[in-house]
Design a protein around this motif. Sequence first.
Motif, short mmCIF file in Angstrom:
data_model
loop_
_atom_site.label_atom_id
_atom_site.label_comp_id
_atom_site.label_asym_id
_atom_site.label_seq_id
_atom_site.Cartn_x
_atom_site.Cartn_y
_atom_site.Cartn_z
N LYS A 65 0.84 -1.21 0.00
CA LYS A 65 0.00 0.00 0.00
C LYS A 65 0.87 1.26 0.00
N VAL A 66 1.81 1.34 0.95
CA VAL A 66 2.64 2.54 1.03
C VAL A 66 3.58 2.61 -0.17
N ASP A 77 9.31 -6.74 -4.96
CA ASP A 77 8.36 -7.30 -3.99
C ASP A 77 8.03 -8.70 -4.46
N1 LIG Z 1 6.75 5.07 9.56
C1 LIG Z 1 5.48 4.93 9.80
O1 LIG Z 1 4.89 5.63 10.61
C2 LIG Z 1 4.72 3.89 9.07
C3 LIG Z 1 5.32 2.74 8.70
N2 LIG Z 1 4.63 1.78 8.03
C4 LIG Z 1 5.36 0.58 7.67
O2 LIG Z 1 5.46 0.52 6.25
C5 LIG Z 1 5.51 -0.82 5.83
C6 LIG Z 1 4.57 -1.04 4.68
O3 LIG Z 1 3.24 -0.78 5.07
P1 LIG Z 1 2.06 -1.10 4.03
O4 LIG Z 1 2.47 -0.69 2.69
O5 LIG Z 1 0.83 -0.54 4.63
O6 LIG Z 1 2.03 -2.67 4.13
P2 LIG Z 1 1.62 -3.67 2.97
O7 LIG Z 1 1.41 -4.96 3.63
O8 LIG Z 1 0.53 -3.10 2.16
O9 LIG Z 1 2.92 -3.76 2.05
C7 LIG Z 1 4.07 -4.44 2.39
C8 LIG Z 1 4.61 -5.06 1.14
O10 LIG Z 1 5.88 -5.60 1.44
C9 LIG Z 1 6.00 -6.77 0.67
N3 LIG Z 1 7.08 -7.61 1.16
C10 LIG Z 1 7.03 -8.58 2.11
N4 LIG Z 1 8.24 -9.13 2.23
C11 LIG Z 1 9.05 -8.51 1.35
C12 LIG Z 1 10.42 -8.66 1.02
N5 LIG Z 1 11.19 -9.57 1.63
N6 LIG Z 1 10.93 -7.86 0.07
C13 LIG Z 1 10.15 -6.94 -0.54
N7 LIG Z 1 8.85 -6.77 -0.28
C14 LIG Z 1 8.31 -7.55 0.66
C15 LIG Z 1 4.64 -7.39 0.72
O11 LIG Z 1 4.44 -8.30 -0.33
C16 LIG Z 1 3.75 -6.19 0.62
O12 LIG Z 1 3.38 -5.97 -0.72
C17 LIG Z 1 5.24 -1.65 7.07
O13 LIG Z 1 6.44 -2.08 7.62
C18 LIG Z 1 4.61 -0.68 8.02
O14 LIG Z 1 4.78 -1.05 9.32
C19 LIG Z 1 3.34 1.94 7.67
C20 LIG Z 1 2.68 3.07 8.02
C21 LIG Z 1 3.30 4.13 8.79
#
Ligand SMILES: NC(=O)C1=CN([C@@H]2O[C@H](COP(=O)(O)OP(=O)(O)OC[C@H]3O[C@@H](n4cnc5c(N)ncnc54)[C@H](O)[C@@H]3O)[C@@H](O)[C@H]2O)C=CC1
Length: 638
Positions: free
Chosen positions: A245-246, A265
């Motif tokens: 998503k992000v 990814d």
């Molecule tokens: N700094 C902050 O305040 C925030 C941090 N985050 C962090 O951002 C990250 C992403 O969040 P979202 O996009 O919402 O999650 P998401 O679940 O939508 O996306 C994560 C993606 O990472 C992929 N992924 C998993 N293992 C992987 C690997 N080994 N190599 C490459 N890609 C891989 C997944 O397939 C997925 O598409 C999370 O770690 C979350 O905790 C999210 C929101 C705010």
Amino acid sequence: MASSSTKPIFTPPLTTSSSSSSSQPPTRSSLLSFLHSTTPTPISLNLSRSRISFLNSPSSAVRSLSIKNAAKTIEAAETSRVSRVGGLDANSQETKPTILVSEKLGEAGLELLRSFGDVDCSYDLSQEDLCKKIASCDALIVRSGTKVTRQVFEAAKGKLKVVGRAGVGIDNVDLQAATEYGCLVVNAPTANTVAAAEHGIALLAAMARNVAQADASMKSGQWQRNKYVGVSLVGKTLAVMGFGKVGSEVARRAKGLGMQVIAHDPYAPADRARAVGVELVSFDQAISTADFISLHMPLTPSTKKVFNDDTFAKVKTGVRIINVARGGVIDEDALVRALDSGKVAQAALDVFTEEPPPKDSKLVQHERVTVTPHLGASTKEAQEGVAIEIAEAVVGALQGELAATAVNAPMVPAEVLSELAPYVVLAEKLGRLAVQLVAGGSGIKSAKVVYRSARDPDDLDTRLLRAMITKGIIEPISDSFINLVNADFTAKQKGLRISEERVAVDSSPEFPIHTIQVQLSNVDSKFGSGVSEGGDISIEGRVKYGKPHLTRVGSFSVDVSLEGNLILCRQVDQPGMIGQVGNILGEQNVNVSFMSVGRTVRRRKAIMAIGVDEEPNQETLKKIGEVPAVEEFVFLKL
Ligand SMILES: NC(=O)C1=CN([C@@H]2O[C@H](COP(=O)(O)OP(=O)(O)OC[C@H]3O[C@@H](n4cnc5c(N)ncnc54)[C@H](O)[C@@H]3O)[C@@H](O)[C@H]2O)C=CC1
Ligand SMILES: O=C(O)C(=O)COP(=O)(O)O
């Protein structure tokens, strides 16, 4: 001759490492109720306790929650709280759930929570204080700053039903422990996506143009125009690591800035990348061709320190790194070395392995590193959204709904849930009946469930039914509390293998399931007629007029509504049997609700299934056993 039900002995080989008494999942007499039980009462063989609270309110099963509908949700929570009886939210101040909020949450979310339960906002709790408080809480809501460890679940002593993570990353919650303790974990995965992506872009631009460093320099009285010459973004290659998503929102925005965007990814669908105009590439290709690398994957065992000395050796010299995902995906010491050597030109970091990082952290102090204190999700808009998203999920879970954002339980859409509701009741009762036919001393190792259905297997989600059958089998003979969260885990832990088979039948696909059959193999039965020709204890049921019915016991067809309790008798098929047994029950004021006779061969053997509202006393059961034509009987609690 079998007498009234005795406790079958279950001999579970404890196969998991967490089997010490202190770390055993708690005992609770709630049901899949999902998370309804208010008091952790040990499970005894009192099988007559009421159940099915998880689906006892149609309104809760079908209620759809959305951020836009927050006000409606408050109203619904209030209405539901005062109208329901017997659940967690009955009309009583005492039964209001306690919700501990351990980090700052948006006001709209708090308001929603307050409309439903007693909300305790206690921020900055030490682990010790959290463990003390948690024993009286039904729900806990956290952000990234609270570590919800195994100790927390242990200290909860079974009362904690749901942990709500007001954000995405759940790496601060011990999911394994939560699952073992049957505690649902839900998150709020969507409301802060844009905020995190915008922060990523903010860091990217600020780093490229030395905004933070120049600002600090000016504030210290200097005017250093030559020192802070930056680099341009247009035409540069950005590698988005983690195209979720992000990541995809960052990619979209970076393309708007004129950057070439590639992504890595392993699990992202190609069409999602195509839709954004991004090429999915291998890890090595991404890191070796990028001018900027932006991290957006979750912290998992496989992503921990995935950026390390070896990785940095492969990057393009002078690469710039942005991390708004999790600090732990980078080996921070290796990053300092890469910065010092010039391999990495700059880094912009919002997240750290340890938060807050030590004050003397070389990384934080590094002059080519821009840092923010985990601000990715910290916009007013995101925090309001996240607060509502999580409050809705937690309230829903406490009301017995299966949350759409469950992290450690299968997500079952509301429409599937409401369709399966009567089958869920049937499934648990069949499991409960089957296990009561097992003779004491037999250890149950395997159960087979056969679903006869006209539906295409892809249109039949049986996870919930399997969980309920597991619950029905295990709960009467152990002290485990089972729900959808921990059903598979507990079955495995107890050495019980549940296999499923679907058999296509020619009936109406309008109904998801024609019959459910539960077979227990390699066990002795205390009611021989409950054993099929194949040698298994076998019972079968179906939903008729929305109610669960028992339709087959062993090789005998019966038809009895599964309400109250049940007496199964095998007798010589002769006239007057129903009257004789009915009279004995009537004399003791035991009301017969249903009766059905099934036989294999006329005037030979027959099974009489008698539904009774009350539990007959031992004397009554003895009298039934003394009826000359009764060859065996068993009393079963539903
Ligand atoms: N700094 C902050 O305040 C925030 C941090 N985050 C962090 O951002 C990250 C992403 O969040 P979202 O996009 O919402 O999650 P998401 O679940 O939508 O996306 C994560 C993606 O990472 C992929 N992924 C998993 N293992 C992987 C690997 N080994 N190599 C490459 N890609 C891989 C997944 O397939 C997925 O598409 C999370 O770690 C979350 O905790 C999210 C929101 C705010
Ligand atoms: O949602 C996430 O994963 C975040 O990192 C946001 O964390 P926070 O809720 O701001 O502590």
